[in-house]
Design a protein around this motif. Structure first.
Motif, PDB file in Angstrom:
ATOM      1  N   GLY A  16       0.828  -1.210   0.000  1.00 48.13           N
ATOM      2  CA  GLY A  16       0.000   0.000   0.000  1.00 48.13           C
ATOM      3  C   GLY A  16       0.858   1.254   0.000  1.00 48.13           C
ATOM      4  O   GLY A  16       2.099   1.194   0.113  1.00 48.13           O
ATOM      5  N   GLY A  17       0.162   2.394  -0.128  1.00 47.04           N
ATOM      6  CA  GLY A  17       0.860   3.673   0.004  1.00 47.04           C
ATOM      7  C   GLY A  17       1.457   3.789   1.400  1.00 47.04           C
ATOM      8  O   GLY A  17       2.520   4.400   1.595  1.00 47.04           O
ATOM      9  N   THR A  18       0.816   3.162   2.372  1.00 48.88           N
ATOM     10  CA  THR A  18       1.271   3.269   3.762  1.00 48.88           C
ATOM     11  C   THR A  18       2.711   2.789   3.924  1.00 48.88           C
ATOM     12  O   THR A  18       3.515   3.453   4.578  1.00 48.88           O
ATOM     13  CB  THR A  18       0.348   2.431   4.686  1.00 48.88           C
ATOM     14  N   GLU A  19       3.025   1.652   3.303  1.00 50.88           N
ATOM     15  CA  GLU A  19       4.398   1.168   3.478  1.00 50.88           C
ATOM     16  C   GLU A  19       5.394   2.072   2.748  1.00 50.88           C
ATOM     17  O   GLU A  19       6.504   2.321   3.249  1.00 50.88           O
ATOM     18  CB  GLU A  19       4.561  -0.280   2.983  1.00 50.88           C
ATOM     19  N   GLN A  53      -4.944  16.472  -1.133  1.00 44.59           N
ATOM     20  CA  GLN A  53      -4.797  16.356   0.316  1.00 44.59           C
ATOM     21  C   GLN A  53      -6.042  15.777   0.982  1.00 44.59           C
ATOM     22  O   GLN A  53      -7.148  16.271   0.801  1.00 44.59           O
ATOM     23  CB  GLN A  53      -4.518  17.769   0.870  1.00 44.59           C
ATOM     24  N   ASN A  54      -5.806  14.719   1.737  1.00 41.82           N
ATOM     25  CA  ASN A  54      -6.855  14.140   2.575  1.00 41.82           C
ATOM     26  C   ASN A  54      -6.493  14.483   4.010  1.00 41.82           C
ATOM     27  O   ASN A  54      -5.376  14.185   4.427  1.00 41.82           O
ATOM     28  CB  ASN A  54      -6.867  12.614   2.381  1.00 41.82           C
ATOM     29  N   PRO A  55      -7.348  15.101   4.825  1.00 43.38           N
ATOM     30  CA  PRO A  55      -8.775  15.245   4.617  1.00 43.38           C
ATOM     31  C   PRO A  55      -9.270  16.635   4.200  1.00 43.38           C
ATOM     32  O   PRO A  55     -10.473  16.881   4.268  1.00 43.38           O
ATOM     33  CB  PRO A  55      -9.317  14.942   6.018  1.00 43.38           C
ATOM     34  N   ALA A 114       6.289  12.985  -1.137  1.00 41.60           N
ATOM     35  CA  ALA A 114       4.990  13.391  -1.693  1.00 41.60           C
ATOM     36  C   ALA A 114       4.048  12.195  -1.620  1.00 41.60           C
ATOM     37  O   ALA A 114       4.319  11.147  -2.207  1.00 41.60           O
ATOM     38  CB  ALA A 114       5.161  13.853  -3.134  1.00 41.60           C
ATOM     39  N   ASP A 115       2.974  12.380  -0.869  1.00 38.64           N
ATOM     40  CA  ASP A 115       1.944  11.338  -0.768  1.00 38.64           C
ATOM     41  C   ASP A 115       0.896  11.675  -1.824  1.00 38.64           C
ATOM     42  O   ASP A 115       0.110  12.609  -1.680  1.00 38.64           O
ATOM     43  CB  ASP A 115       1.361  11.377   0.649  1.00 38.64           C
ATOM     44  N   GLU A 116       0.930  10.919  -2.931  1.00 36.28           N
ATOM     45  CA  GLU A 116       0.052  11.234  -4.064  1.00 36.28           C
ATOM     46  C   GLU A 116      -0.902  10.067  -4.338  1.00 36.28           C
ATOM     47  O   GLU A 116      -1.178   9.727  -5.488  1.00 36.28           O
ATOM     48  CB  GLU A 116       0.892  11.584  -5.297  1.00 36.28           C
ATOM     49  N   PHE A 119       2.409   6.038  -4.014  1.00 38.44           N
ATOM     50  CA  PHE A 119       1.165   5.816  -4.759  1.00 38.44           C
ATOM     51  C   PHE A 119       0.454   4.569  -4.221  1.00 38.44           C
ATOM     52  O   PHE A 119       1.072   3.737  -3.546  1.00 38.44           O
ATOM     53  CB  PHE A 119       1.465   5.617  -6.250  1.00 38.44           C
ATOM     54  N   SER A 120      -0.836   4.447  -4.579  1.00 36.64           N
ATOM     55  CA  SER A 120      -1.635   3.343  -4.039  1.00 36.64           C
ATOM     56  C   SER A 120      -2.533   2.733  -5.112  1.00 36.64           C
ATOM     57  O   SER A 120      -3.384   3.431  -5.676  1.00 36.64           O
ATOM     58  CB  SER A 120      -2.514   3.879  -2.908  1.00 36.64           C
ATOM     59  N   PHE A 121      -2.359   1.454  -5.383  1.00 35.67           N
ATOM     60  CA  PHE A 121      -3.326   0.787  -6.264  1.00 35.67           C
ATOM     61  C   PHE A 121      -4.643   0.569  -5.539  1.00 35.67           C
ATOM     62  O   PHE A 121      -5.677   0.388  -6.166  1.00 35.67           O
ATOM     63  CB  PHE A 121      -2.770  -0.548  -6.771  1.00 35.67           C
ATOM     64  N   GLY A 122      -4.615   0.559  -4.219  1.00 37.20           N
ATOM     65  CA  GLY A 122      -5.857   0.437  -3.449  1.00 37.20           C
ATOM     66  C   GLY A 122      -6.838   1.528  -3.841  1.00 37.20           C
ATOM     67  O   GLY A 122      -8.035   1.288  -4.036  1.00 37.20           O
ATOM     68  N   LYS A 123      -6.324   2.764  -3.958  1.00 35.15           N
ATOM     69  CA  LYS A 123      -7.180   3.898  -4.336  1.00 35.15           C
ATOM     70  C   LYS A 123      -7.532   3.833  -5.818  1.00 35.15           C
ATOM     71  O   LYS A 123      -8.675   4.026  -6.209  1.00 35.15           O
ATOM     72  CB  LYS A 123      -6.459   5.227  -4.069  1.00 35.15           C
ATOM     73  N   THR A 124      -6.525   3.568  -6.639  1.00 31.69           N
ATOM     74  CA  THR A 124      -6.715   3.661  -8.092  1.00 31.69           C
ATOM     75  C   THR A 124      -7.619   2.549  -8.623  1.00 31.69           C
ATOM     76  O   THR A 124      -8.358   2.762  -9.584  1.00 31.69           O
ATOM     77  CB  THR A 124      -5.330   3.630  -8.781  1.00 31.69           C
TER      78      THR A 124
HETATM   79  C1  LIG Z   1      -3.586  10.588   2.241  1.00 30.03           C
HETATM   80  C2  LIG Z   1      -3.413   9.126   2.291  1.00 30.03           C
HETATM   81  N1  LIG Z   1      -2.183   8.627   2.210  1.00 30.03           N
HETATM   82  C3  LIG Z   1      -1.951   7.312   2.255  1.00 30.03           C
HETATM   83  C4  LIG Z   1      -2.984   6.415   2.385  1.00 30.03           C
HETATM   84  C5  LIG Z   1      -2.685   4.956   2.465  1.00 30.03           C
HETATM   85  O1  LIG Z   1      -2.861   4.297   1.267  1.00 30.03           O
HETATM   86  P1  LIG Z   1      -2.951   2.686   1.252  1.00 30.03           P
HETATM   87  O2  LIG Z   1      -4.324   2.315   1.652  1.00 30.03           O
HETATM   88  O3  LIG Z   1      -2.586   2.322  -0.134  1.00 30.03           O
HETATM   89  O4  LIG Z   1      -1.926   2.202   2.234  1.00 30.03           O
HETATM   90  C6  LIG Z   1      -4.301   6.888   2.475  1.00 30.03           C
HETATM   91  C7  LIG Z   1      -5.419   5.955   2.662  1.00 30.03           C
HETATM   92  O5  LIG Z   1      -6.491   6.319   3.070  1.00 30.03           O
HETATM   93  C8  LIG Z   1      -4.511   8.285   2.431  1.00 30.03           C
HETATM   94  O6  LIG Z   1      -5.753   8.788   2.509  1.00 30.03           O
END
Ligand SMILES: Cc1ncc(COP(=O)(O)O)c(C=O)c1O
Length: 390
Positions: free
Chosen positions: A94-97, A168-170, A196-198, A227-232
């Motif tokens: 995930g993007g998290t790692e 940007q979230n949130p 950059a968290d994109e 980047f995240s395939f989870g989102k895409t």
């Molecule tokens: C801003 C932001 N960065 C990173 C993540 C994490 O992405 P992933 O679910 O692919 O780990 C999220 C998930 O909600 C997010 O909102």
């Protein structure tokens, strides 16, 4: 034994808290960010094929060669830049790692990392686990715009990293090319790396283009981009993402990744590689897909006391309840769960020092029927409140 916590003040995330409350109260959960509709059936077929085709053992540590080649092709299509899949792209959990590894790669004991509130919740704990200190700069609602002079003033001798989340979230805002130029000016000639968290790169509304750090010739030379395939792919449970960075930075990042997760689920990588090769429309249509949901939701709220703040990107939308109540957002969100049977996410937990605000975040990654049901409950709640005060 007295066990000394490394993160004593870190509790359950606001997402888990609100989801648990939603369950307890039988509320409709439009807070937490996950789709309630199925994934593309082709993706499911490709996973089946990958498993029966034998992709079941350790994938290469850096990510499967096919997937990294497809990511490089996709990045070229999006940002017009060639990245070397062998030395500049790493597949992560995930993007998290990707974010966690980049922070561990850069931040050491006593170092500082600058981030912007309201901030996604993974940044600060990762900085602290690395022995560093988070310097949090608050963006003021409702515009949440950057004050780059303030950022310049926050940079000190120990600053090693600046984290920018775009879209940007949130806050549901997007950074512009001018923002990136200002960031480049601040990091120029210094020992500061950019993260950059994109993860919401493909969800930018109203015809705007995503200003990726990867398309910025100066910044990308000193940046890790997550980047995240989870989102895409609407598949948050697949836990598959990637990090793009120059070869020198990638080499260091992989030292962390190697001993963190080592490698990512092999059949999913195979399936995603096939999907990225065959189905580019899936992400090219993402902005329009979520923009329609944003417009549906805001239209349904028209005439109620909930004021939507037009989302510029991400699959979230903010609403202001200020004309109904001046209660804190955490209190008001809980009241909505109890009285309107609807769970949202309050914004203040994303700040170190929250400004006064009356904003809640809702997730647009829901079926239209869910969005309609949520809006109906909010409109009814608003009507009841206004009648009581009339
Ligand atoms: C801003 C932001 N960065 C990173 C993540 C994490 O992405 P992933 O679910 O692919 O780990 C999220 C998930 O909600 C997010 O909102």
């Amino acid at each position: 034994m007295h066990f000394r916590s490394k993160l004593p003040d870190v509790g359950t995330t606001i997402f888990s808290v609100m989801s648990r409350r939603a369950l307890e109260e039988g509320a409709l959960n439009i807070g937490q960010g996950f789709p309630d509709y199925p994934i593309d059936p082709r993706l499911a077929e490709y996973v089946q094929a990958a498993i029966t085709g034998g992709h079941n053992q350790y994938a290469p540590m850096e990510g499967s060669v096919e997937l990294r080649a497809q990511i490089a092709r996709k990045l070229h299509g999006s940002y017009g830049v060639e990245f070397d899949p062998l030395s500049e792209i790493t597949v992560t959990c995930g993007g998290t790692e990707a974010i966690f590894d980049a922070i561990q790669t850069v931040v050491g004991a006593g170092d500082e990392a600058i981030l912007f509130d309201p901030a996604y919740d993974v940044y600060e704990p990762a900085i602290r686990l690395a022995g560093g200190r988070a310097v949090r700069i608050a963006l003021e609602p409702p515009r949440f715009s950057y004050d780059w002079d303030e950022v310049k003033r926050a940079v000190g001798e120990r600053t090693r990293l600046i984290i920018i989340n775009n879209p940007q979230n949130p806050s549901c805002t997007v950074a512009s090319r001018a923002d990136l130029d200002a960031l480049a000016g601040i990091t120029r000639d210094g020992p500061i790396t950019v993260l950059a968290d994109e993860v919401y790169e493909h969800v930018v509304f109203d015809g705007h283009e995503h200003a990726s750090v990867l398309a910025h010739e100066e910044l990308r030379e000193r940046a890790f981009v997550a980047f995240s395939f989870g989102k895409t792919l609407h598949a948050t449970g697949w836990r598959t993402g990637y990090c793009v960075a120059p070869a020198e930075l990638t080499r260091e990042l992989r030292k962390v990744h190697q001993f963190n997760t080592f490698s990512i689920v092999a059949p999913l990588q195979q399936a995603i590689a096939t999907y990225v090769a065959n189905c580019p429309e899936s992400w090219q249509e993402l902005s329009a897909f979520f923009e329609a949901k944003r417009d549906l939701f805001t239209e349904l709220l028209r005439g109620s006391a909930f004021q939507p703040i037009k989302s510029a990107g991400t699959y979230f939308q903010l609403v202001d309840y200020g004309t109904l109540s001046q209660a804190s957002d955490v209190e008001f969100a809980d009241r909505l769960i109890r009285e309107a049977k609807i769970a949202t996410i309050p914004l203040s937990p994303f700040y170190a020092n929250p400004p006064r605000m009356t904003l809640l975040r809702i997730c647009l990654a829901k079926r239209d029927a869910t969005i309609r049901a949520a809006a109906e409950r909010l409109v009814e709640f608003s009507r009841n409140c206004l009648e009581r005060t009339a």
